[in-house]
Design a protein around this motif. Structure first.
Motif, PDB file in Angstrom:
ATOM      1  N   CYS A  89      90.681  14.753  31.580  1.00  0.00           N
ATOM      2  CA  CYS A  89      89.706  14.073  30.735  1.00  0.00           C
ATOM      3  C   CYS A  89      88.493  14.966  30.560  1.00  0.00           C
ATOM      4  O   CYS A  89      87.659  15.083  31.451  1.00  0.00           O
ATOM      5  CB  CYS A  89      89.294  12.743  31.362  1.00  0.00           C
ATOM      6  SG  CYS A  89      88.067  11.872  30.396  1.00  0.00           S
ATOM      7  N   TRP A  90      88.433  15.622  29.433  1.00  0.00           N
ATOM      8  CA  TRP A  90      87.242  16.420  29.145  1.00  0.00           C
ATOM      9  C   TRP A  90      87.001  16.386  27.647  1.00  0.00           C
ATOM     10  O   TRP A  90      87.757  15.762  26.900  1.00  0.00           O
ATOM     11  CB  TRP A  90      87.369  17.838  29.708  1.00  0.00           C
ATOM     12  CG  TRP A  90      88.419  18.711  29.100  1.00  0.00           C
ATOM     13  CD1 TRP A  90      89.610  18.300  28.554  1.00  0.00           C
ATOM     14  CD2 TRP A  90      88.383  20.131  28.984  1.00  0.00           C
ATOM     15  NE1 TRP A  90      90.310  19.380  28.117  1.00  0.00           N
ATOM     16  CE2 TRP A  90      89.586  20.529  28.367  1.00  0.00           C
ATOM     17  CE3 TRP A  90      87.465  21.116  29.327  1.00  0.00           C
ATOM     18  CZ2 TRP A  90      89.884  21.860  28.085  1.00  0.00           C
ATOM     19  CZ3 TRP A  90      87.772  22.423  29.051  1.00  0.00           C
ATOM     20  CH2 TRP A  90      88.971  22.799  28.444  1.00  0.00           C
ATOM     21  N   HIS A  91      85.926  17.035  27.223  1.00  0.00           N
ATOM     22  CA  HIS A  91      85.532  17.003  25.816  1.00  0.00           C
ATOM     23  C   HIS A  91      85.221  18.423  25.383  1.00  0.00           C
ATOM     24  O   HIS A  91      84.062  18.780  25.192  1.00  0.00           O
ATOM     25  CB  HIS A  91      84.330  16.091  25.622  1.00  0.00           C
ATOM     26  CG  HIS A  91      84.547  14.695  26.122  1.00  0.00           C
ATOM     27  ND1 HIS A  91      84.320  14.332  27.423  1.00  0.00           N
ATOM     28  CD2 HIS A  91      85.000  13.583  25.502  1.00  0.00           C
ATOM     29  CE1 HIS A  91      84.610  13.053  27.580  1.00  0.00           C
ATOM     30  NE2 HIS A  91      85.021  12.571  26.435  1.00  0.00           N
ATOM     31  N   PRO A  92      86.261  19.236  25.237  1.00  0.00           N
ATOM     32  CA  PRO A  92      86.038  20.658  24.989  1.00  0.00           C
ATOM     33  C   PRO A  92      85.622  20.942  23.555  1.00  0.00           C
ATOM     34  O   PRO A  92      85.961  20.197  22.628  1.00  0.00           O
ATOM     35  CB  PRO A  92      87.406  21.264  25.274  1.00  0.00           C
ATOM     36  CG  PRO A  92      88.372  20.180  24.921  1.00  0.00           C
ATOM     37  CD  PRO A  92      87.691  18.897  25.303  1.00  0.00           C
ATOM     38  N   SER A  93      84.901  22.030  23.373  1.00  0.00           N
ATOM     39  CA  SER A  93      84.617  22.554  22.040  1.00  0.00           C
ATOM     40  C   SER A  93      85.777  23.446  21.623  1.00  0.00           C
ATOM     41  O   SER A  93      86.616  23.825  22.450  1.00  0.00           O
ATOM     42  CB  SER A  93      83.327  23.357  22.064  1.00  0.00           C
ATOM     43  OG  SER A  93      83.504  24.511  22.874  1.00  0.00           O
ATOM     44  N   ALA A  94      85.820  23.800  20.340  1.00  0.00           N
ATOM     45  CA  ALA A  94      86.877  24.680  19.844  1.00  0.00           C
ATOM     46  C   ALA A  94      86.891  25.976  20.654  1.00  0.00           C
ATOM     47  O   ALA A  94      87.954  26.488  21.013  1.00  0.00           O
ATOM     48  CB  ALA A  94      86.654  24.971  18.362  1.00  0.00           C
TER      49      ALA A  94
END
Lengths: 144, 144
Positions: free
Chosen positions: B42-47
């Motif tokens: 569960c993470w919210h990575p950038s491109a």
DNA sequence: AGATCGGATTAGACAGAGTCCAAAATTCAA
DNA sequence: TTGAATTTTGGACTCTGTCTAATCCGATCT
């Protein structure tokens, strides 16, 4: 180079200057022009739109100054940043509490007054954290 | 339908390939690697974080492919864009309804499940418009 | 008036995110 | 296996925003 615009009432400029002073901002020519653009009507311009609007007649204000000034206004609570579009930041000269409609097809932003809007059931903040702001963004698109 | 949040399941390349097919996406090597990175936790990575994560061993996927694939996944409803930071877009592999805490000092994003959160008093949509989504962003900063 | 001093402004180089394109590589159905 | 269609690729490009060192005010003091 600054050129005075005699077409506008000195009244307006003076009242903007007073507002800037009231917020602890030295009112320079460029800052007054930028404030006039920001507050002249209800809109949500990007930095680039502000730069263009300020320089309609002559180029009198640089890109760097627009960015400097917007950051200053932000610090002093005169404007708010609107982060709804992946490509650019919009600036909101309405500092009263409110939320936004964002039309994803046209990019148009519409204010939603915060009075009457209530959010229930948010969990407690992570430990040691304080709320800096709660934004509701209602993304819309043309219907059927 | 394949459950979008697979963080708790061990993901094999084959199971990811099946999920992509189930969403109408041709499973190529690169897309499978990107999906693994997106759903592994569960993470919210950038491109950019995704590009780095995919290429930890050696460069096997290009920047253009990461952007192409993220746009494809977005179209197919596999991920959501998170627009909370002026500088970059984050991608959210949790497609169930939820909102976000955004720690402005660290950039950390935390999910808020939508169950139990209720918004009252929103005005009617502008004429001819349909809701595409309602995002609540609670911006936080370290307290006193 | 002219001199001074510090903050404000500036051009233009720079950085980072994201897009575009035409060529090369890969996929998959036959 | 073949080949048409799809996908990937490097690299150049755009766009937003930042940085910096030089310059420009403008208020105050002689």
């Amino acid at each position: 180079m600054y050129h005075a615009n005699m077409a506008l009432e000195p009244n307006t400029r003076e009242s903007v200057a007073q507002m800037l002073r009231a917020h602890g901002i030295t009112p320079t020519h460029q800052r007054i022009e930028i404030a006039l653009v920001l507050f002249e009507r209800c809109w949500h311009p990007s930095a680039d739109q502000i730069l263009t609007a300020v320089n309609v007649r002559y180029a009198e204000t640089s890109k760097a100054t627009v960015y400097n000034t917007l950051k200053l206004f932000l610090d002093k609570g005169l404007v708010r940043e609107l982060i709804v579009d992946p490509n650019k930041v919009f600036y909101d000269s309405n500092t009263s509490a409110h939320h936004h409609f964002y039309d994803m097809s046209s990019g148009e932003i519409t204010d939603i007054p915060a009075e009457g809007v209530r959010i229930d059931g948010l969990p407690p903040l992570p430990a040691g954290m304080v709320t800096a702001g709660v934004d509701i963004i209602v993304r819309t698109r043309p219907g059927i």
